[in-house]
Design a protein around this motif. Structure first.
Motif, PDB file in Angstrom:
ATOM      1  N   LEU A   2       5.269  11.284   7.337  1.00  0.00           N
ATOM      2  CA  LEU A   2       6.475  11.779   6.679  1.00  0.00           C
ATOM      3  C   LEU A   2       6.081  12.848   5.649  1.00  0.00           C
ATOM      4  O   LEU A   2       6.022  12.590   4.459  1.00  0.00           O
ATOM      5  N   GLY A   3       5.840  14.048   6.150  1.00  0.00           N
ATOM      6  CA  GLY A   3       5.468  15.165   5.290  1.00  0.00           C
ATOM      7  C   GLY A   3       6.630  16.057   4.913  1.00  0.00           C
ATOM      8  O   GLY A   3       6.454  17.027   4.168  1.00  0.00           O
ATOM      9  N   GLY A  16       0.799  -1.222   0.000  1.00  0.00           N
ATOM     10  CA  GLY A  16       0.000   0.000   0.000  1.00  0.00           C
ATOM     11  C   GLY A  16       0.823   1.258   0.000  1.00  0.00           C
ATOM     12  O   GLY A  16       0.340   2.332   0.368  1.00  0.00           O
ATOM     13  N   THR A  17       2.067   1.164  -0.424  1.00  0.00           N
ATOM     14  CA  THR A  17       2.995   2.289  -0.410  1.00  0.00           C
ATOM     15  C   THR A  17       2.689   3.262  -1.544  1.00  0.00           C
ATOM     16  O   THR A  17       1.905   2.955  -2.453  1.00  0.00           O
ATOM     17  N   TYR A  58       8.042   3.437  10.408  1.00  0.00           N
ATOM     18  CA  TYR A  58       8.982   3.756   9.325  1.00  0.00           C
ATOM     19  C   TYR A  58       9.960   2.593   9.157  1.00  0.00           C
ATOM     20  O   TYR A  58      10.962   2.491   9.857  1.00  0.00           O
ATOM     21  N   VAL A  59       9.646   1.720   8.213  1.00  0.00           N
ATOM     22  CA  VAL A  59      10.546   0.614   7.868  1.00  0.00           C
ATOM     23  C   VAL A  59      11.592   1.175   6.913  1.00  0.00           C
ATOM     24  O   VAL A  59      11.387   1.225   5.702  1.00  0.00           O
ATOM     25  N   GLY A 104      -0.922   4.532   1.351  1.00  0.00           N
ATOM     26  CA  GLY A 104       0.038   5.633   1.269  1.00  0.00           C
ATOM     27  C   GLY A 104       1.302   5.451   2.055  1.00  0.00           C
ATOM     28  O   GLY A 104       2.190   6.307   1.988  1.00  0.00           O
ATOM     29  N   GLY A 105       1.417   4.352   2.815  1.00  0.00           N
ATOM     30  CA  GLY A 105       2.653   4.114   3.549  1.00  0.00           C
ATOM     31  C   GLY A 105       3.024   5.286   4.432  1.00  0.00           C
ATOM     32  O   GLY A 105       2.172   5.935   5.050  1.00  0.00           O
ATOM     33  N   LEU A 106       4.313   5.597   4.470  1.00  0.00           N
ATOM     34  CA  LEU A 106       4.803   6.679   5.330  1.00  0.00           C
ATOM     35  C   LEU A 106       4.372   8.046   4.842  1.00  0.00           C
ATOM     36  O   LEU A 106       4.281   8.989   5.628  1.00  0.00           O
TER      37      LEU A 106
END
Length: 594
Positions: free
Chosen positions: A105-106, A70-71, A447-448, A98-100
């Motif tokens: 993570l903006g 889902g990234t 956060y992988v 959307g992942g991170l």
């Protein structure tokens, strides 16, 4: 009598309705109340016609292209496949898309915004357009943020000349991704891959389909592994690496295990009982090494440990939108003794507060001890590492990260051993009330930063990143534009002193580097219809410059393009016509040269 064209239209409509999966129903809008989803429940289908489809007992689904993950890479790949006229589905193991990018993570990780083109650039353009509306500014006026002249990593945070915005709230990112899914009528299933042996069916080197934990089967002509972990790649029998390659294998100066011997924790005792090495190491310190370093340690391989993870927190100081940080259940001072001793020794300890719109932050780890749970993705007792761990083992690691990070935030704001001035400054921040509303205002995804890395047709190395003049011998799938950057892998003790092991940050400037198409391809004798834009083929050092959300989005679009071209040309992904690939990428405004 009906005309031939009207008959065809009727047949097309009926096929559309009755070929839609039985679990289909409208995708929830951004304003809909959040709904908790069970572990393997199908993600709501965006096709409104499907809600009226006749029930079906089939648990088998067929599409031209199946994307796992889902990234942002999964989303850009799916959008590209649809634009090129093929059917596509996303099988997403996470509850949100959307992942991170939609999980905190903006603060966009790119050193050159001009290297970002295609669908990825459309995303940042959509962010800009969203924030042009007064209705987008709840906690502050737009002009106030513009006047701050925030200098983001790719350029000005708000670039009116280029109509781009590089900073954004998590809920805005998710809303944009949802609109793309809806507008392109892309089915999304909330399913976890069955990682047991035989779950992926193959005929020779051709993947036919895979099963999920709920018993569904997804068959396709082409597959894209766009997950952070590389689970589909692994289940399909594609070889990969974990950890760190020996420096000698690829001649990488930053490769392998290494201690930053000039970067210690001066004045900080590493033992549970100060001065007593037999009392054990403090939480957050993993190993004791010989001093000086044992022969062969520096640059040696480590196929278990990876750089540290954390959550990117969306914090705010706006009184009307702030949720005060509370002490988490099970909190113990001893878990943060390393932090407390560090501060008492005169070192700084805090977190970043990069300014997002509406008085929010993207808050990352900063300093020696902060939000990163160093060593938290590796079980020292069992030697189980996050990339290859079971779902349950991963969940235990993720839960540990959450509890640790909640605890360290509370400690920095409240603990009496933190100087009063620092406590007051840190306590200005709280969780944003209007973010992650279905998850108690905590980010959806951890956060992988690194997991498996494919052993593909081209292994991207430190030299590939640093040789930014160009790549000869293959099509370019996209441009990277970040420095070589690995967070700390573990903390070690040598001679009663604490040191970071595995950390490096090598500045490379803003000139982008090309990522060859072969880096997202497996070896032809392992799989001929899978592309891998996230856990791509790279060394630990090379991957450290690629592992960024906009880069993944870029590579996702290129993977989607190649998947469709392979179908159209009736060939393997390895044999896709490079000239046609390059031409299509350029026509779709993808950046393949600089």
């Amino acid at each position: 009598m009906a005309s031939p064209s009207s008959v065809l239209l009727l047949l097309f409509t009926l096929l559309t309705i009755f070929s839609t999966p039985s679990s289909a129903k409208p995708y929830p809008s951004a304003s809909a109340s959040p709904e908790a989803r069970p572990w393997a429940k199908p993600w709501p289908h965006p096709n409104p016609l499907a809600a009226a489809a006749a029930p079906s007992q089939s648990n088998t689904f067929q599409y031209d292209v199946i994307i796992y993950g889902g990234t942002p890479a999964a989303i850009s790949a799916a959008v590209q496949v649809k634009r090129m006229g093929k059917t596509v589905a996303i099988v997403n193991p996470d509850e949100h898309l959307g992942g991170l990018t939609s999980s905190g993570l903006g603060w966009t990780d790119s050193k050159n915004g001009n290297a970002i083109g295609g669908i990825a650039r459309e995303f940042y353009s959509a962010v800009y357009k969203h924030y042009l509306s007064d209705s987008a500014w709840i906690q502050m006026p737009r002009q106030e943020y513009v006047d701050m002249k925030v200098s983001a990593q790719p350029g000005p945070a708000v670039d009116g000349d280029k109509e781009i915005q590089w900073t954004f709230e998590p809920k805005v990112a998710e809303s944009i991704f949802k609109s793309w899914i809806n507008d392109n009528n892309i089915p999304v299933y909330n399913e976890h891959l069955d990682r047991s042996s035989g779950s992926v069916s193959k005929s020779g080197t051709t993947i036919k389909g895979f099963k999920t934990l709920s018993g569904k089967t997804f068959n396709g002509n082409m597959f894209i592994d766009a997950g952070y972990e590389g689970d589909l790649m692994d289940a399909a029998g594609i070889s990969f690496s974990v950890g760190r390659d020996s420096a000698s294998v690829y001649g990488e100066s930053a490769g392998g295990q290494r201690v930053a011997v000039n970067d210690g924790y001066e004045g900080v005792d590493p033992y549970k009982t100060k001065g007593n090495s037999k009392s054990g190491l403090l939480l957050g310190i993993q190993d004791t090494l010989s001093s000086p370093l044992p022969q062969g340690f520096t640059g040696s391989a480590d196929d278990l440990r990876i750089q540290s993870f954390n959550y990117r927190l969306c914090l705010t100081h706006d009184p009307g939108n702030k949720i005060v940080v509370t002490k988490p259940a099970g909190y113990h001072d001893s878990n943060y003794e390393l932090l407390l001793r560090l501060i008492e020794a005169g070192h700084n300890a805090s977190f970043t507060a990069d300014p997002m719109p509406n008085r929010k932050t993207d808050s990352n780890s900063e300093g020696k001890v902060s939000f990163d749970l160093v060593g938290g993705n590796f079980n020292e007792a069992t030697h189980e590492t996050y990339p290859t761990a079971s779902y349950d083992e991963r969940k235990a690691m993720i839960d540990a990260h959450k509890k640790y990070q909640q605890g360290i935030l509370w400690t920095l704001q409240n603990h009496p051993r933190i100087p009063a001035e620092q406590r007051k400054k840190n306590a200005e921040w709280g969780y944003a009330k209007d973010e992650f509303t279905s998850n108690n205002n905590w980010p959806y995804s951890i956060y992988v930063r690194e997991s498996r890395r494919m052993n593909g047709m081209h292994v991207l190395t430190q030299q590939d990143v640093q040789n930014r003049a160009g790549y000869i011998g293959d099509a370019v799938a996209g441009l990277g534009s970040y420095n070589l950057d690995s967070h700390v892998v573990r903390r070690v003790v040598m001679g009663d002193q604490i040191y970071d092991e595995g950390w490096f940050y090598i500045r490379e400037g803003s000139t982008p580097f090309p990522i060859p198409y072969q880096a997202i391809l497996p070896q032809a004798d392992e799989a001929t219809n899978l592309l891998n834009p996230v856990t791509l083929s790279a060394t630990h050092v090379g991957f450290s410059a690629v592992r960024m959300e906009p880069t993944f989005m870029v590579l996702g679009q290129s993977a989607g393009t190649a998947a469709v071209l392979a179908i159209q040309q009736g060939c393997t992904v390895q044999d896709v016509d490079r000239k046609k690939l390059n031409s299509r990428l350029k026509s779709d405004k993808q950046k393949v040269s600089y």
